[in-house]
Design an enzyme around this catalytic site. Structure first.
Site, PDB file in Angstrom:
ATOM      1  N   HIS A 156      10.062   8.670  -7.900  1.00 21.76           N
ATOM      2  CA  HIS A 156       9.814   7.553  -8.814  1.00 21.76           C
ATOM      3  C   HIS A 156      10.089   6.207  -8.142  1.00 21.76           C
ATOM      4  O   HIS A 156      10.517   5.261  -8.806  1.00 21.76           O
ATOM      5  CB  HIS A 156      10.723   7.678 -10.047  1.00 21.76           C
ATOM      6  CG  HIS A 156      10.397   8.840 -10.927  1.00 21.76           C
ATOM      7  ND1 HIS A 156      11.213   9.252 -11.959  1.00 21.76           N
ATOM      8  CD2 HIS A 156       9.336   9.677 -10.935  1.00 21.76           C
ATOM      9  CE1 HIS A 156      10.670  10.295 -12.553  1.00 21.76           C
ATOM     10  NE2 HIS A 156       9.532  10.586 -11.954  1.00 21.76           N
TER      11      HIS A 156
HETATM   12  C1  LIG Z   1       4.853  14.589  -6.656  1.00 21.70           C
HETATM   13  C2  LIG Z   1       5.080  13.523  -7.694  1.00 21.70           C
HETATM   14  C3  LIG Z   1       5.473  13.911  -8.973  1.00 21.70           C
HETATM   15  C4  LIG Z   1       5.691  12.940  -9.950  1.00 21.70           C
HETATM   16  N1  LIG Z   1       5.932  13.341 -11.236  1.00 21.70           N
HETATM   17  C5  LIG Z   1       5.900  12.427 -12.226  1.00 21.70           C
HETATM   18  C6  LIG Z   1       5.901  12.832 -13.592  1.00 21.70           C
HETATM   19  O1  LIG Z   1       5.909  14.018 -13.925  1.00 21.70           O
HETATM   20  N2  LIG Z   1       5.879  11.861 -14.545  1.00 21.70           N
HETATM   21  C7  LIG Z   1       5.866  10.531 -14.226  1.00 21.70           C
HETATM   22  O2  LIG Z   1       5.881   9.699 -15.132  1.00 21.70           O
HETATM   23  N3  LIG Z   1       5.855  10.124 -12.933  1.00 21.70           N
HETATM   24  C8  LIG Z   1       5.824  11.040 -11.941  1.00 21.70           C
HETATM   25  N4  LIG Z   1       5.716  10.629 -10.633  1.00 21.70           N
HETATM   26  C9  LIG Z   1       5.689   9.175 -10.345  1.00 21.70           C
HETATM   27  C10 LIG Z   1       4.371   8.521 -10.740  1.00 21.70           C
HETATM   28  O3  LIG Z   1       3.287   9.382 -10.528  1.00 21.70           O
HETATM   29  C11 LIG Z   1       4.215   7.204  -9.976  1.00 21.70           C
HETATM   30  O4  LIG Z   1       5.304   6.349 -10.274  1.00 21.70           O
HETATM   31  C12 LIG Z   1       2.926   6.469 -10.343  1.00 21.70           C
HETATM   32  O5  LIG Z   1       1.806   7.310 -10.174  1.00 21.70           O
HETATM   33  C13 LIG Z   1       2.780   5.222  -9.479  1.00 21.70           C
HETATM   34  O6  LIG Z   1       1.569   4.609  -9.765  1.00 21.70           O
HETATM   35  P1  LIG Z   1       1.010   3.420  -8.867  1.00 21.70           P
HETATM   36  O7  LIG Z   1      -0.225   2.951  -9.508  1.00 21.70           O
HETATM   37  O8  LIG Z   1       2.117   2.475  -8.616  1.00 21.70           O
HETATM   38  O9  LIG Z   1       0.708   4.075  -7.437  1.00 21.70           O
HETATM   39  P2  LIG Z   1      -0.195   5.319  -7.040  1.00 21.70           P
HETATM   40  O10 LIG Z   1      -0.565   6.119  -8.240  1.00 21.70           O
HETATM   41  O11 LIG Z   1       0.516   6.022  -5.948  1.00 21.70           O
HETATM   42  O12 LIG Z   1      -1.539   4.655  -6.512  1.00 21.70           O
HETATM   43  C14 LIG Z   1      -1.695   4.004  -5.282  1.00 21.70           C
HETATM   44  C15 LIG Z   1      -3.101   4.283  -4.788  1.00 21.70           C
HETATM   45  O13 LIG Z   1      -3.422   3.396  -3.747  1.00 21.70           O
HETATM   46  C16 LIG Z   1      -4.038   4.122  -2.698  1.00 21.70           C
HETATM   47  N5  LIG Z   1      -3.778   3.407  -1.452  1.00 21.70           N
HETATM   48  C17 LIG Z   1      -2.571   3.154  -0.882  1.00 21.70           C
HETATM   49  N6  LIG Z   1      -2.727   2.485   0.263  1.00 21.70           N
HETATM   50  C18 LIG Z   1      -4.062   2.305   0.433  1.00 21.70           C
HETATM   51  C19 LIG Z   1      -4.841   1.692   1.436  1.00 21.70           C
HETATM   52  N7  LIG Z   1      -4.297   1.104   2.512  1.00 21.70           N
HETATM   53  N8  LIG Z   1      -6.198   1.701   1.289  1.00 21.70           N
HETATM   54  C20 LIG Z   1      -6.783   2.278   0.220  1.00 21.70           C
HETATM   55  N9  LIG Z   1      -6.086   2.879  -0.760  1.00 21.70           N
HETATM   56  C21 LIG Z   1      -4.738   2.890  -0.661  1.00 21.70           C
HETATM   57  C22 LIG Z   1      -3.382   5.484  -2.760  1.00 21.70           C
HETATM   58  O14 LIG Z   1      -4.127   6.468  -2.089  1.00 21.70           O
HETATM   59  C23 LIG Z   1      -3.276   5.696  -4.247  1.00 21.70           C
HETATM   60  O15 LIG Z   1      -4.436   6.276  -4.782  1.00 21.70           O
HETATM   61  C24 LIG Z   1       5.542  11.564  -9.624  1.00 21.70           C
HETATM   62  C25 LIG Z   1       5.159  11.182  -8.338  1.00 21.70           C
HETATM   63  C26 LIG Z   1       4.919  12.147  -7.381  1.00 21.70           C
HETATM   64  C27 LIG Z   1       4.482  11.709  -6.014  1.00 21.70           C
END
Ligand SMILES: Cc1cc2nc3c(=O)[nH]c(=O)nc-3n(C[C@H](O)[C@H](O)[C@H](O)COP(=O)(O)OP(=O)(O)OC[C@H]3O[C@@H](n4cnc5c(N)ncnc54)[C@H](O)[C@@H]3O)c2cc1C
Length: 546
Positions: free
Chosen positions: A476
């Site tokens: 997280h």
């Molecule tokens: C294994 C796992 C289990 C989890 N379980 C839970 C759960 O059960 N419940 C919950 O609430 N949270 C859970 N989490 C946490 C939650 O999923 C994250 O906090 C949330 O998805 C973050 O969202 P975000 O939009 O910040 O980033 P992300 O969803 O990580 O999105 C970032 C995106 O940007 C892309 N990206 C990054 N760098 C580049 C680049 N240079 N060029 C192009 N694209 C790029 C990535 O590929 C990705 O698609 C979990 C996380 C993981 C990894």
């Protein structure tokens, strides 16, 4: 491939898909760029697949950036896994689907710290807009939104007994909806999955969007934000066709996640000046990008319970697959988590005005995570309940930094786990609480042994010695591009990067402090909220400094 749009959204994760969809709905042209591939695979879409692909390195590699932390001094120098989704839907495509908004006070605290417009009352409409809650709309919950949220069904007797036992032992209520009126209590887990489908933001907001002004491009690694005379004008990307520049006539919105957004800002000259110079990067804005990294930690505790499942065995998996194939069912249509608790630690009675421990419960044995290698599927073969006492308000803070100016290199992730003694103290409180729960008359008759940590660690002193060897991340991580109104903030409360025009960040990295619960629902809310903040700018109404 489109090369110019009003808005370029960088990263199609939990927040990015929502920002892109909402801006396009409002009439703007939008290009959404994602480094990973499409999510039209059962591995992502079928919720139960998480129990499989996280443990099969070849499958995991297809969907995950596969990061590890730097050696953690507070954890015996261990490098702790930090998976991140590299696929449409981002980490929301590979996560556990546990749906928790957090405590309403978290958002009120953000607002009190200067993040005007982010109190719970302010963000509630964004949470409601996102949801399709199984009980229908109320003043607090949403219905008809793109993300279907359902309570876990058919709990194992072991998980049901745990809910009763936790309520009785911790002196909390059994509650029906921890995302509603009050968070504190023991409850059935809510998941963003329904009808056998994961509801990631990609599935909920992009599937069949039918918007000709929204272009979604996968397989596009963004290497830099182009900043010309202090204004972001686009991004540089590398696709199969080679490098190119995608122009944004209005704004670039970074949604690349807690590691990706910080890395991209630094590669673009926005970050700590000294660090950027060390890597030969010209400084555009000297900001503390990458600071304030923090995360939730837990220590798995496993108990042998006849009424739990034994997912670790081949017959269990084969039996489940056959059951699913022959008569359908929920076996693969659900997350692995069944129950949750939000309780106060015993150490400081009355000192916390919100629950400061989260308890996750899954009805099978969780692999012991003390290894500096991909977690192997070394689960105990017996039916077991794994309970995860989780530290939800860590004091420890760390950093994300560049390992090199090469955009394809992994960043250096150092969350500084367990560098603050209070974090260890709270985790020990959690472990002792779980022992008390499992010894309580409500459940003790069903427990045949404590598998892990086990009888070799009989008391608090023994647990304290072993904790650094077992504590691990719930994945997280947040906070690396902190929102605030002060000089040390990276983005302002409208999510605009300080000192650069036409550039925002909208993802989990902007959280000033972590929410009390799993971070996916808050990250999706940040996507919704960003789009609603930007609606004003779409009509030319956004006030400077709002
Ligand atoms: C294994 C796992 C289990 C989890 N379980 C839970 C759960 O059960 N419940 C919950 O609430 N949270 C859970 N989490 C946490 C939650 O999923 C994250 O906090 C949330 O998805 C973050 O969202 P975000 O939009 O910040 O980033 P992300 O969803 O990580 O999105 C970032 C995106 O940007 C892309 N990206 C990054 N760098 C580049 C680049 N240079 N060029 C192009 N694209 C790029 C990535 O590929 C990705 O698609 C979990 C996380 C993981 C990894």
């Amino acid at each position: 491939m489109e090369h110019s749009a009003d808005y370029v959204v960088a990263g199609a994760g939990s927040a990015g898909c929502i920002v892109a969809r909402r801006l396009a709905e409002a009439g703007a042209s939008v290009i959404l760029l994602e480094a990973g591939g499409p999510d039209r695979t059962r591995l992502v879409r079928q919720p139960g697949m998480i129990a499989i692909f996280h443990n099969v390195p070849a499958l995991k590699k297809r969907l995950d950036w596969g990061y590890y932390t730097a050696p953690q001094a507070g954890a015996l120098g261990r490098r702790i896994p930090q998976p991140r989704g590299r696929v449409l839907g981002g980490s929301g495509s590979i996560n556990g689907m546990v749906f928790v908004r957090g405590n309403r006070k978290n958002y009120d605290d953000w607002a009190a710290a200067g993040c005007t417009g982010w109190s719970y009352a302010d963000v509630l409409p964004s949470f409601r807009r996102m949801e399709d809650w199984e009980d229908g709309a109320t003043a607090l919950r949403g219905a008809g939104g793109p993300i279907r949220v359902r309570r876990q069904k058919d709990l194992t007797p072991a998980s049901s007994a745990f809910i009763e036992a936790l309520a009785a032992t911790a002196g909390v209520k059994k509650i029906d909806d921890y995302n509603g009126e009050a968070q504190e209590g023991a409850a059935v887990c809510q998941q963003n999955a329904a009808g056998g489908l994961r509801y990631s933001s990609s599935i909920g907001y992009l599937d069949g969007h039918g918007l000709p002004n929204l272009t979604v491009t996968t397989g596009a690694l963004i290497t830099r934000v182009v900043i010309d005379k202090g204004r972001a004008t686009g991004v540089e990307v590398v696709t199969q066709e080679g490098p190119s520049t995608i122009r944004a006539t209005r704004e670039v919105i970074l949604c690349a996640g807690v590691f990706g957004s910080a890395q991209l800002l630094m590669l673009s000259g926005v970050g700590p000046a000294g660090h950027l110079r060390e890597h030969g990067i010209t400084v555009v804005a000297d900001l503390p990008v990458g600071d304030n990294l923090h995360d939730h930690l837990f220590v798995p505790m496993t108990y042998c319970m006849a009424s739990a499942r034994n997912r670790g065995t081949t017959p269990y998996f084969v039996g489940g697959v056959v059951k699913e194939a022959v008569r359908g069912g929920s076996w693969m249509g659900r997350t692995v988590f069944e129950a949750l608790g939000f309780v106060r630690s015993s150490r400081a009675p009355g000192s916390e005005d919100v629950p400061d421990l989260q308890i996750h419960v899954l009805p099978w044995s969780y692999p012991f995570p003390n290894q500096d290698a991909p977690i192997r599927h070394k689960v105990d073969k017996r039916p077991a309940l794994t309970i995860m006492p989780t530290l939800i308000y860590p004091k420890s803070r760390g950093t994300v930094r560049l390992a090199s100016a090469d955009p394809s290199a992994a960043p250096v992730i150092d969350p500084g786990y367990l560098t603050e003694p209070d974090d260890t103290r709270l985790l020990l409180d959690g472990m002792e609480l779980i022992r008390a729960v499992m010894a309580s008359p409500v459940i003790a008759g069903q427990v045949s042994c404590e598998l892990s940590p086990g009888a070799g660690y009989p008391d608090r002193a023994a647990l304290a010695g072993e904790l650094p060897n077992r504590a691990t991340s719930v994945y997280h991580a947040v906070g690396s591009c902190r929102m605030g109104a002060d000089e040390r903030a990276v983005v302002d409360p409208a999510l605009r990067v300080r000192g650069v025009e036409g550039l925002r960040v909208a993802d989990a990295s902007i959280m000033p402090s972590i929410t009390g619960g799993n971070t996916n629902a808050p990250a999706m809310m940040i996507g919704e909220h960003c789009a609603s903040l930007m609606a004003a700018s779409l009509t030319g109404q956004e006030a400077a400094g709002s």
